[in-house]
Scaffold this active site. Structure first.
Site, PDB file in Angstrom:
ATOM      1  N   GLY A  11      23.896   7.521  85.352  1.00  0.00           N
ATOM      2  CA  GLY A  11      23.733   8.028  83.995  1.00  0.00           C
ATOM      3  C   GLY A  11      24.261   6.996  83.015  1.00  0.00           C
ATOM      4  O   GLY A  11      24.487   5.827  83.367  1.00  0.00           O
ATOM      5  N   ALA A  13      27.223   6.651  81.768  1.00  0.00           N
ATOM      6  CA  ALA A  13      28.539   6.132  82.141  1.00  0.00           C
ATOM      7  C   ALA A  13      28.423   5.037  83.190  1.00  0.00           C
ATOM      8  O   ALA A  13      29.029   3.967  83.065  1.00  0.00           O
ATOM      9  CB  ALA A  13      29.430   7.271  82.650  1.00  0.00           C
ATOM     10  N   TRP A  42      19.215  14.610  78.944  1.00  0.00           N
ATOM     11  CA  TRP A  42      19.058  15.910  78.293  1.00  0.00           C
ATOM     12  C   TRP A  42      19.945  16.055  77.057  1.00  0.00           C
ATOM     13  O   TRP A  42      19.862  17.048  76.350  1.00  0.00           O
ATOM     14  CB  TRP A  42      19.403  17.025  79.284  1.00  0.00           C
ATOM     15  CG  TRP A  42      18.476  17.093  80.463  1.00  0.00           C
ATOM     16  CD1 TRP A  42      17.520  16.194  80.832  1.00  0.00           C
ATOM     17  CD2 TRP A  42      18.407  18.146  81.426  1.00  0.00           C
ATOM     18  NE1 TRP A  42      16.875  16.614  81.971  1.00  0.00           N
ATOM     19  CE2 TRP A  42      17.393  17.808  82.358  1.00  0.00           C
ATOM     20  CE3 TRP A  42      19.110  19.338  81.597  1.00  0.00           C
ATOM     21  CZ2 TRP A  42      17.076  18.618  83.443  1.00  0.00           C
ATOM     22  CZ3 TRP A  42      18.792  20.138  82.683  1.00  0.00           C
ATOM     23  CH2 TRP A  42      17.779  19.783  83.583  1.00  0.00           C
ATOM     24  N   ALA A  43      20.828  15.095  76.823  1.00  0.00           N
ATOM     25  CA  ALA A  43      21.787  15.212  75.712  1.00  0.00           C
ATOM     26  C   ALA A  43      21.043  15.200  74.382  1.00  0.00           C
ATOM     27  O   ALA A  43      20.380  14.224  74.034  1.00  0.00           O
ATOM     28  CB  ALA A  43      22.808  14.083  75.775  1.00  0.00           C
ATOM     29  N   GLY A  45      22.550  16.396  71.202  1.00  0.00           N
ATOM     30  CA  GLY A  45      23.359  16.340  69.993  1.00  0.00           C
ATOM     31  C   GLY A  45      23.484  14.957  69.391  1.00  0.00           C
ATOM     32  O   GLY A  45      23.327  14.767  68.196  1.00  0.00           O
ATOM     33  N   GLU A 111      28.334  18.411  63.187  1.00  0.00           N
ATOM     34  CA  GLU A 111      28.409  19.407  64.246  1.00  0.00           C
ATOM     35  C   GLU A 111      29.760  20.101  64.186  1.00  0.00           C
ATOM     36  O   GLU A 111      30.641  19.724  63.404  1.00  0.00           O
ATOM     37  CB  GLU A 111      28.162  18.764  65.626  1.00  0.00           C
ATOM     38  CG  GLU A 111      26.722  18.295  65.795  1.00  0.00           C
ATOM     39  CD  GLU A 111      26.427  17.749  67.178  1.00  0.00           C
ATOM     40  OE1 GLU A 111      27.324  17.775  68.040  1.00  0.00           O
ATOM     41  OE2 GLU A 111      25.289  17.293  67.402  1.00  0.00           O
ATOM     42  N   HIS A 229      28.160  26.038  76.190  1.00  0.00           N
ATOM     43  CA  HIS A 229      27.452  25.842  74.930  1.00  0.00           C
ATOM     44  C   HIS A 229      27.008  27.203  74.420  1.00  0.00           C
ATOM     45  O   HIS A 229      26.439  28.000  75.170  1.00  0.00           O
ATOM     46  CB  HIS A 229      26.240  24.936  75.124  1.00  0.00           C
ATOM     47  CG  HIS A 229      25.763  24.332  73.844  1.00  0.00           C
ATOM     48  ND1 HIS A 229      25.126  25.076  72.878  1.00  0.00           N
ATOM     49  CD2 HIS A 229      25.847  23.067  73.361  1.00  0.00           C
ATOM     50  CE1 HIS A 229      24.829  24.292  71.851  1.00  0.00           C
ATOM     51  NE2 HIS A 229      25.258  23.066  72.120  1.00  0.00           N
ATOM     52  N   ARG A 275      33.507  25.308  69.615  1.00  0.00           N
ATOM     53  CA  ARG A 275      32.517  25.832  70.551  1.00  0.00           C
ATOM     54  C   ARG A 275      33.002  27.027  71.355  1.00  0.00           C
ATOM     55  O   ARG A 275      32.237  27.951  71.633  1.00  0.00           O
ATOM     56  CB  ARG A 275      32.065  24.723  71.513  1.00  0.00           C
ATOM     57  CG  ARG A 275      31.024  23.820  70.905  1.00  0.00           C
ATOM     58  CD  ARG A 275      30.479  22.852  71.925  1.00  0.00           C
ATOM     59  NE  ARG A 275      29.412  22.058  71.328  1.00  0.00           N
ATOM     60  CZ  ARG A 275      28.802  21.072  71.955  1.00  0.00           C
ATOM     61  NH1 ARG A 275      29.146  20.755  73.186  1.00  0.00           N
ATOM     62  NH2 ARG A 275      27.835  20.390  71.359  1.00  0.00           N
ATOM     63  N   HIS A 334      28.068  24.060  80.208  1.00  0.00           N
ATOM     64  CA  HIS A 334      27.510  22.873  79.558  1.00  0.00           C
ATOM     65  C   HIS A 334      28.269  21.593  79.870  1.00  0.00           C
ATOM     66  O   HIS A 334      27.663  20.565  80.143  1.00  0.00           O
ATOM     67  CB  HIS A 334      27.501  23.112  78.041  1.00  0.00           C
ATOM     68  CG  HIS A 334      26.871  22.019  77.248  1.00  0.00           C
ATOM     69  ND1 HIS A 334      25.560  21.643  77.412  1.00  0.00           N
ATOM     70  CD2 HIS A 334      27.378  21.206  76.270  1.00  0.00           C
ATOM     71  CE1 HIS A 334      25.271  20.653  76.568  1.00  0.00           C
ATOM     72  NE2 HIS A 334      26.361  20.358  75.874  1.00  0.00           N
ATOM     73  N   ARG A 369      36.248  20.276  74.287  1.00  0.00           N
ATOM     74  CA  ARG A 369      35.634  19.029  73.813  1.00  0.00           C
ATOM     75  C   ARG A 369      35.087  19.155  72.398  1.00  0.00           C
ATOM     76  O   ARG A 369      34.386  20.102  72.061  1.00  0.00           O
ATOM     77  CB  ARG A 369      34.495  18.638  74.758  1.00  0.00           C
ATOM     78  CG  ARG A 369      33.698  17.412  74.309  1.00  0.00           C
ATOM     79  CD  ARG A 369      32.596  17.106  75.288  1.00  0.00           C
ATOM     80  NE  ARG A 369      31.560  18.122  75.291  1.00  0.00           N
ATOM     81  CZ  ARG A 369      30.338  17.947  74.791  1.00  0.00           C
ATOM     82  NH1 ARG A 369      30.019  16.810  74.202  1.00  0.00           N
ATOM     83  NH2 ARG A 369      29.450  18.903  74.862  1.00  0.00           N
ATOM     84  N   LEU A 375      29.191  11.365  75.027  1.00  0.00           N
ATOM     85  CA  LEU A 375      28.496  10.088  75.175  1.00  0.00           C
ATOM     86  C   LEU A 375      29.392   8.943  74.726  1.00  0.00           C
ATOM     87  O   LEU A 375      29.421   7.876  75.344  1.00  0.00           O
ATOM     88  CB  LEU A 375      27.192  10.090  74.365  1.00  0.00           C
ATOM     89  CG  LEU A 375      26.048  10.947  74.899  1.00  0.00           C
ATOM     90  CD1 LEU A 375      24.872  10.918  73.931  1.00  0.00           C
ATOM     91  CD2 LEU A 375      25.603  10.483  76.277  1.00  0.00           C
TER      92      LEU A 375
END
Length: 512
Positions: A11, A13, A42-43, A45, A111, A229, A275, A334, A369, A375
């Site tokens: 991914g 990372a 799929w991220a 945000g 956000e 989420h 969240r 999530h 988080r 990311l």
């Protein structure tokens, strides 16, 4: 199979760390074709960074500290926030095309729990896909990176001195297990949302990397903190499509079935509250029979297909038009805030083992988080690992072995029926609202499942990680951030970490 440096996971990372290691040779192994697996793509945000004219890293630092409910490491948060602007510049150099305004400046969104507009996006809700596309292209072109696909990692290799020496892998094409020897091993295996019945993650994301590290004896920190989420699309799909938080950042509102906004009754920040609070509010409205929906008709309306193409496409599959209709939503597993404990440079408690991305607990997320910090964490801390290893002397250990019990298990994923049984139990007893009795029942079930005649290497890893989460949740007799105990609803005055160091589960006489 041998490599000076082995990265498990491809991914953002894993690939970014590999790129920053140049010119040192590095091997990246992935179970699926490059760019096709994992959750990065799929991220939706975006990436949080203090690049706005009215923003500073200090403000980003403060928001990160506040969101983490007392458990964020200030040094780690400082590293993250100050590294944001450079991370964005580096991604731009790699070819990531972030959205810009009419004046050519980066377009920034807001956000939850951010005090400024600081989220950089790509094609509205496709930041993860855009970053992965650039990473894959760069990795394939990099001469120092060897990419080996269709390799399933089953465990870590460890020697008599507790030094990690690579990984036990299953070569899908060859149909054989092998020892992949490495001087340094970097876990970049992602999250664990697939352990829950309702998740926004790919179903194979079952926390295997966390299990590998735990079985080898690495320190695991705060495994109980799982972020749900609040606005997954409740349209009966598995995994559940995400309705990005950026929708609420652009003015979308959570309402009940009568169209009445409900978040002001739960928090003064209403729809942009932290969240964990929004997720529990959505859950409460659903359980009360009032339902939960996201209303973007006025705030976004006709702009929806261009502004949020991924969410729009998901709505279309359910024959919902978000320009004129409400979107049904529900909380979904999530992101995992806990993980393999690391220092600020990505070192774990075991020599030879490093961790980066969601599998790691660097200290930046605490108990909850901050949106779009994930990311950024992968980028900033991946670069720090690379800085440590780029010119370090590396020796391969010829004595490292893998656990003998792996040889008795089929090299396969978990059986679908057994895995669904576990996912439903995790959702019932270890999701948004927990209690001691339910967690004890869950642990009993997990212990029974460890004796399943249908045991496979993949299922064993899933069970180990599920047990870590449940044990952490049972031990934490308070409510904090993403962890809420109905039998201990108050937060302790003094914040504390959960640390679990499992006994090394390797039998030297049977290891291979």
């Amino acid at each position: 199979m041998q490599s000076d440096i082995l990265i498990i996971g491809a991914g953002v990372a894993g690939l970014y760390t590999a790129l920053k290691l140049s010119p040192r040779p590095v091997t990246v192994v992935t179970a699926r074709p490059l760019g096709k697996g994992g959750a990065t793509r799929w991220a939706q945000g975006g990436l949080a960074a203090a690049v706005g004219d009215n923003d500073t890293p200090n403000l980003h630092f403060a928001d990160t500290m506040q969101a983490g409910a007392g458990l964020v490491d200030p040094e780690a948060a400082h590293v993250l926030a100050t590294g944001g602007p450079e991370a964005v510049e580096d991604l731009l150099r790699l070819g990531v095309e972030f959205d810009r305004d009419d004046h050519g400046k980066l377009k920034l969104g807001r956000e939850a729990a951010h005090c400024r507009d600081r989220i950089v996006h790509a094609t509205g809700d496709q930041a993860g896909a855009a970053i992965m596309e650039a990473m894959v292209k760069a990795a394939r072109a990099a001469e120092h990176i060897t990419i080996v696909e269709r390799i399933v990692v089953e465990d870590l290799l460890i020697d008599d001195n507790n030094v990690i020496g690579g990984a036990l892998v299953y070569d899908v094409d060859a149909g054989a297990r092998e020892a992949f020897e490495a001087g340094e091993t970097i876990l970049a295996t992602g999250g664990l949302g697939g352990l829950y019945a309702v998740t926004t993650n790919p179903k194979p994301a079952q926390g295997h990397g966390l299990a590998f590290a735990a079985r080898a004896g690495a320190m695991i920190r705060d495994p109980e903190f799982v972020q749900f989420h609040p606005t997954a699309l409740n349209i009966g799909l598995d995994p559940a499509p995400l309705a990005t938080e950026a929708l609420r950042g652009d003015g979308a509102v959570l309402v009940n079935k009568d169209g009445k906004p409900f978040m002001p009754a739960y928090h003064h920040d209403a729809d942009l509250a932290p969240r964990d609070i929004v997720a529990r509010a959505v859950e409460a409205e659903i359980k009360a029979g009032r339902g939960a929906f996201l209303d973007a008709r006025d705030a976004i309306g006709a702009k929806f297909p261009d502004a949020f193409p991924t969410v729009f496409a998901s709505c279309q599959t359910a024959k919902i038009d978000p320009r004129t209709e409400l979107m049904p939503v529900a909380p979904a597993a999530h992101y995992h805030m806990g993980g393999v404990e690391t220092d600020l440079d990505g070192r774990t408690s075991l020599l030879g083992l490093w961790a980066v991305g969601e599998v790691a607990s660097t200290g930046v997320h605490g108990a909850n988080r901050l949106a779009s910090n994930s990311l950024l964490e992968a980028i900033v801390f991946g670069a720090r690992i690379a800085d440590q290893l780029r010119e370090a002397p590396i020796d391969l250990s010829e004595e490292a072995g893998a656990p003998g019990d792996r040889m008795e298990m089929a090299p396969l994923p978990a059986p679908a029926s057994e895995m669904m049984k576990l996912r439903k139990a995790m959702t019932e007893h270890c999701a948004l609202i927990r209690d001691g009795e339910g967690l004890a029942d869950l642990l009993d079930l997990i212990h029974e499942m460890h004796e399943s005649p249908a045991m496979t290497s993949g299922f064993k890893s899933a069970l180990v990680t599920a047990e870590l989460i449940a044990q952490g949740a049972l031990a934490r007799e308070e409510s904090r951030g993403g962890h809420f105990r109905s039998d201990f609803p108050e937060k302790e005055e003094e914040a504390f970490h959960t640390e679990i160091a499992a006994t090394q589960i390797y039998d030297d006489e049977e290891s291979v």
